[in-house]
Write a protein that holds these residues in place. Sequence first.
Motif, PDB file in Angstrom:
ATOM      1  N   THR A   1       0.829  -1.205   0.000  1.00 56.82           N
ATOM      2  CA  THR A   1       0.000   0.000   0.000  1.00 56.82           C
ATOM      3  C   THR A   1       0.863   1.254   0.000  1.00 56.82           C
ATOM      4  O   THR A   1       0.559   2.226  -0.694  1.00 56.82           O
ATOM      5  CB  THR A   1      -0.926   0.000   1.232  1.00 56.82           C
ATOM      6  OG1 THR A   1      -1.699  -1.194   1.218  1.00 56.82           O
ATOM      7  CG2 THR A   1      -1.851   1.196   1.229  1.00 56.82           C
ATOM      8  N   ALA A   2       1.939   1.227   0.762  1.00 57.50           N
ATOM      9  CA  ALA A   2       2.827   2.392   0.835  1.00 57.50           C
ATOM     10  C   ALA A   2       3.528   2.658  -0.489  1.00 57.50           C
ATOM     11  O   ALA A   2       3.807   3.812  -0.823  1.00 57.50           O
ATOM     12  CB  ALA A   2       3.857   2.199   1.939  1.00 57.50           C
ATOM     13  N   PHE A   3       3.806   1.610  -1.267  1.00 59.53           N
ATOM     14  CA  PHE A   3       4.513   1.778  -2.532  1.00 59.53           C
ATOM     15  C   PHE A   3       3.592   1.973  -3.723  1.00 59.53           C
ATOM     16  O   PHE A   3       4.061   2.345  -4.804  1.00 59.53           O
ATOM     17  CB  PHE A   3       5.420   0.576  -2.800  1.00 59.53           C
ATOM     18  CG  PHE A   3       6.749   0.687  -2.135  1.00 59.53           C
ATOM     19  CD1 PHE A   3       7.716   1.541  -2.630  1.00 59.53           C
ATOM     20  CD2 PHE A   3       7.033  -0.052  -1.010  1.00 59.53           C
ATOM     21  CE1 PHE A   3       8.939   1.651  -2.024  1.00 59.53           C
ATOM     22  CE2 PHE A   3       8.254   0.047  -0.391  1.00 59.53           C
ATOM     23  CZ  PHE A   3       9.216   0.899  -0.898  1.00 59.53           C
ATOM     24  N   ALA A   4       2.303   1.732  -3.575  1.00 57.29           N
ATOM     25  CA  ALA A   4       1.391   1.777  -4.725  1.00 57.29           C
ATOM     26  C   ALA A   4       1.304   3.181  -5.334  1.00 57.29           C
ATOM     27  O   ALA A   4       1.464   3.338  -6.547  1.00 57.29           O
ATOM     28  CB  ALA A   4       0.006   1.293  -4.313  1.00 57.29           C
ATOM     29  N   LEU A   5       1.050   4.190  -4.529  1.00 56.41           N
ATOM     30  CA  LEU A   5       0.895   5.545  -5.062  1.00 56.41           C
ATOM     31  C   LEU A   5       2.191   6.098  -5.646  1.00 56.41           C
ATOM     32  O   LEU A   5       2.183   6.596  -6.777  1.00 56.41           O
ATOM     33  CB  LEU A   5       0.341   6.485  -3.986  1.00 56.41           C
ATOM     34  CG  LEU A   5       0.028   7.902  -4.441  1.00 56.41           C
ATOM     35  CD1 LEU A   5      -1.036   7.885  -5.536  1.00 56.41           C
ATOM     36  CD2 LEU A   5      -0.420   8.734  -3.275  1.00 56.41           C
ATOM     37  N   PRO A   6       3.335   6.008  -4.962  1.00 54.81           N
ATOM     38  CA  PRO A   6       4.569   6.500  -5.588  1.00 54.81           C
ATOM     39  C   PRO A   6       4.915   5.763  -6.880  1.00 54.81           C
ATOM     40  O   PRO A   6       5.397   6.375  -7.835  1.00 54.81           O
ATOM     41  CB  PRO A   6       5.645   6.259  -4.525  1.00 54.81           C
ATOM     42  CG  PRO A   6       4.930   6.168  -3.250  1.00 54.81           C
ATOM     43  CD  PRO A   6       3.576   5.633  -3.566  1.00 54.81           C
ATOM     44  N   LEU A   7       4.649   4.473  -6.934  1.00 55.40           N
ATOM     45  CA  LEU A   7       4.929   3.707  -8.145  1.00 55.40           C
ATOM     46  C   LEU A   7       4.031   4.169  -9.292  1.00 55.40           C
ATOM     47  O   LEU A   7       4.490   4.359 -10.419  1.00 55.40           O
ATOM     48  CB  LEU A   7       4.741   2.212  -7.884  1.00 55.40           C
ATOM     49  CG  LEU A   7       5.105   1.280  -9.013  1.00 55.40           C
ATOM     50  CD1 LEU A   7       6.598   1.389  -9.329  1.00 55.40           C
ATOM     51  CD2 LEU A   7       4.751  -0.144  -8.659  1.00 55.40           C
ATOM     52  N   PHE A   8       2.757   4.413  -8.998  1.00 52.57           N
ATOM     53  CA  PHE A   8       1.828   4.883 -10.025  1.00 52.57           C
ATOM     54  C   PHE A   8       2.218   6.275 -10.526  1.00 52.57           C
ATOM     55  O   PHE A   8       2.248   6.526 -11.735  1.00 52.57           O
ATOM     56  CB  PHE A   8       0.400   4.898  -9.485  1.00 52.57           C
ATOM     57  CG  PHE A   8      -0.587   5.483 -10.434  1.00 52.57           C
ATOM     58  CD1 PHE A   8      -0.980   4.781 -11.559  1.00 52.57           C
ATOM     59  CD2 PHE A   8      -1.108   6.750 -10.222  1.00 52.57           C
ATOM     60  CE1 PHE A   8      -1.890   5.324 -12.461  1.00 52.57           C
ATOM     61  CE2 PHE A   8      -2.012   7.301 -11.101  1.00 52.57           C
ATOM     62  CZ  PHE A   8      -2.406   6.588 -12.225  1.00 52.57           C
ATOM     63  N   ILE A   9       2.547   7.173  -9.619  1.00 51.82           N
ATOM     64  CA  ILE A   9       2.928   8.534 -10.014  1.00 51.82           C
ATOM     65  C   ILE A   9       4.227   8.515 -10.810  1.00 51.82           C
ATOM     66  O   ILE A   9       4.364   9.208 -11.816  1.00 51.82           O
ATOM     67  CB  ILE A   9       3.037   9.449  -8.777  1.00 51.82           C
ATOM     68  CG1 ILE A   9       1.640   9.692  -8.195  1.00 51.82           C
ATOM     69  CG2 ILE A   9       3.702  10.773  -9.120  1.00 51.82           C
ATOM     70  CD1 ILE A   9       1.631  10.420  -6.888  1.00 51.82           C
ATOM     71  N   GLY A  10       5.183   7.709 -10.390  1.00 47.35           N
ATOM     72  CA  GLY A  10       6.437   7.605 -11.132  1.00 47.35           C
ATOM     73  C   GLY A  10       6.228   7.041 -12.524  1.00 47.35           C
ATOM     74  O   GLY A  10       6.793   7.537 -13.508  1.00 47.35           O
ATOM     75  N   LEU A  11       5.382   6.036 -12.641  1.00 47.04           N
ATOM     76  CA  LEU A  11       5.076   5.446 -13.945  1.00 47.04           C
ATOM     77  C   LEU A  11       4.373   6.458 -14.846  1.00 47.04           C
ATOM     78  O   LEU A  11       4.721   6.613 -16.023  1.00 47.04           O
ATOM     79  CB  LEU A  11       4.203   4.204 -13.763  1.00 47.04           C
ATOM     80  CG  LEU A  11       3.775   3.461 -15.011  1.00 47.04           C
ATOM     81  CD1 LEU A  11       5.000   2.900 -15.723  1.00 47.04           C
ATOM     82  CD2 LEU A  11       2.814   2.354 -14.660  1.00 47.04           C
ATOM     83  N   LEU A  12       3.430   7.173 -14.308  1.00 46.19           N
ATOM     84  CA  LEU A  12       2.724   8.202 -15.077  1.00 46.19           C
ATOM     85  C   LEU A  12       3.689   9.293 -15.534  1.00 46.19           C
ATOM     86  O   LEU A  12       3.646   9.728 -16.697  1.00 46.19           O
ATOM     87  CB  LEU A  12       1.593   8.799 -14.238  1.00 46.19           C
ATOM     88  CG  LEU A  12       0.690   9.797 -14.928  1.00 46.19           C
ATOM     89  CD1 LEU A  12      -0.086   9.107 -16.038  1.00 46.19           C
ATOM     90  CD2 LEU A  12      -0.271  10.408 -13.921  1.00 46.19           C
ATOM     91  N   ALA A  13       4.579   9.716 -14.657  1.00 42.00           N
ATOM     92  CA  ALA A  13       5.544  10.758 -15.026  1.00 42.00           C
ATOM     93  C   ALA A  13       6.486  10.279 -16.122  1.00 42.00           C
ATOM     94  O   ALA A  13       6.825  11.044 -17.038  1.00 42.00           O
ATOM     95  CB  ALA A  13       6.344  11.181 -13.798  1.00 42.00           C
ATOM     96  N   LEU A  14       6.897   9.030 -16.059  1.00 39.90           N
ATOM     97  CA  LEU A  14       7.799   8.509 -17.077  1.00 39.90           C
ATOM     98  C   LEU A  14       7.142   8.450 -18.455  1.00 39.90           C
ATOM     99  O   LEU A  14       7.801   8.636 -19.476  1.00 39.90           O
ATOM    100  CB  LEU A  14       8.304   7.116 -16.680  1.00 39.90           C
ATOM    101  CG  LEU A  14       9.288   7.081 -15.524  1.00 39.90           C
ATOM    102  CD1 LEU A  14       9.583   5.643 -15.127  1.00 39.90           C
ATOM    103  CD2 LEU A  14      10.573   7.799 -15.881  1.00 39.90           C
TER     104      LEU A  14
END
Length: 190
Positions: free
Chosen positions: A127-140
């Motif tokens: 849960t802690a990694f889900a949002l940062p991973l999604f935002i990083g993927l979207l930014a890339l």
Amino acid sequence: MKYARKSYLKGRPRHRVHQASTADLLDRQHFFNALSTGFSAGLTAAESIKTLDQSNSQRNTQTIRSLVRALTDGKSVADSFRQNQLVSDFDLALIQIGERSGTLATITRKISRRYEQSIQRARKLRTAFALPLFIGLLALFVLPLPNFFAGTLAVTHYLTSVGIILLVVLMCWQLARYGFSTIASTATGY
């Protein structure tokens, strides 16, 4: 800590030999919870495990039936677990201690709680990694778009950059899965 005997983990990838998946942890947590409940209710080990046979998935049915056969043949709980190579050496030692001291219900409850805590830690980490991973993927994916629409980035270069980004994301995902498994299978002390 070796999570289970090697024969239980045959056919698993080499990097997963000392780890259990969250599904394995959940199965073990249910298993030891049912044992603890049965022992607390005054049932024998075979009767407690028989209740699991009716409520469990198909993949564990043979193991449960083998345990019941071993227990009805007069083997101890620890010996039947050792024969089926179901639990780790640490859990096996705890079960032997519980049998010798007469506190098997308490020991199985503590083992079940340990598995439950491991599952909760893995879920919190995901849960802690889900949002940062999604935002990083979207930014890339979004970063090369302005150059692509401005015409300074060719289609092949954009597709190449997206492919590289996908490769990096897949590698990060595999590392994250490895980390989740490692944290989920880390044993805490009693």
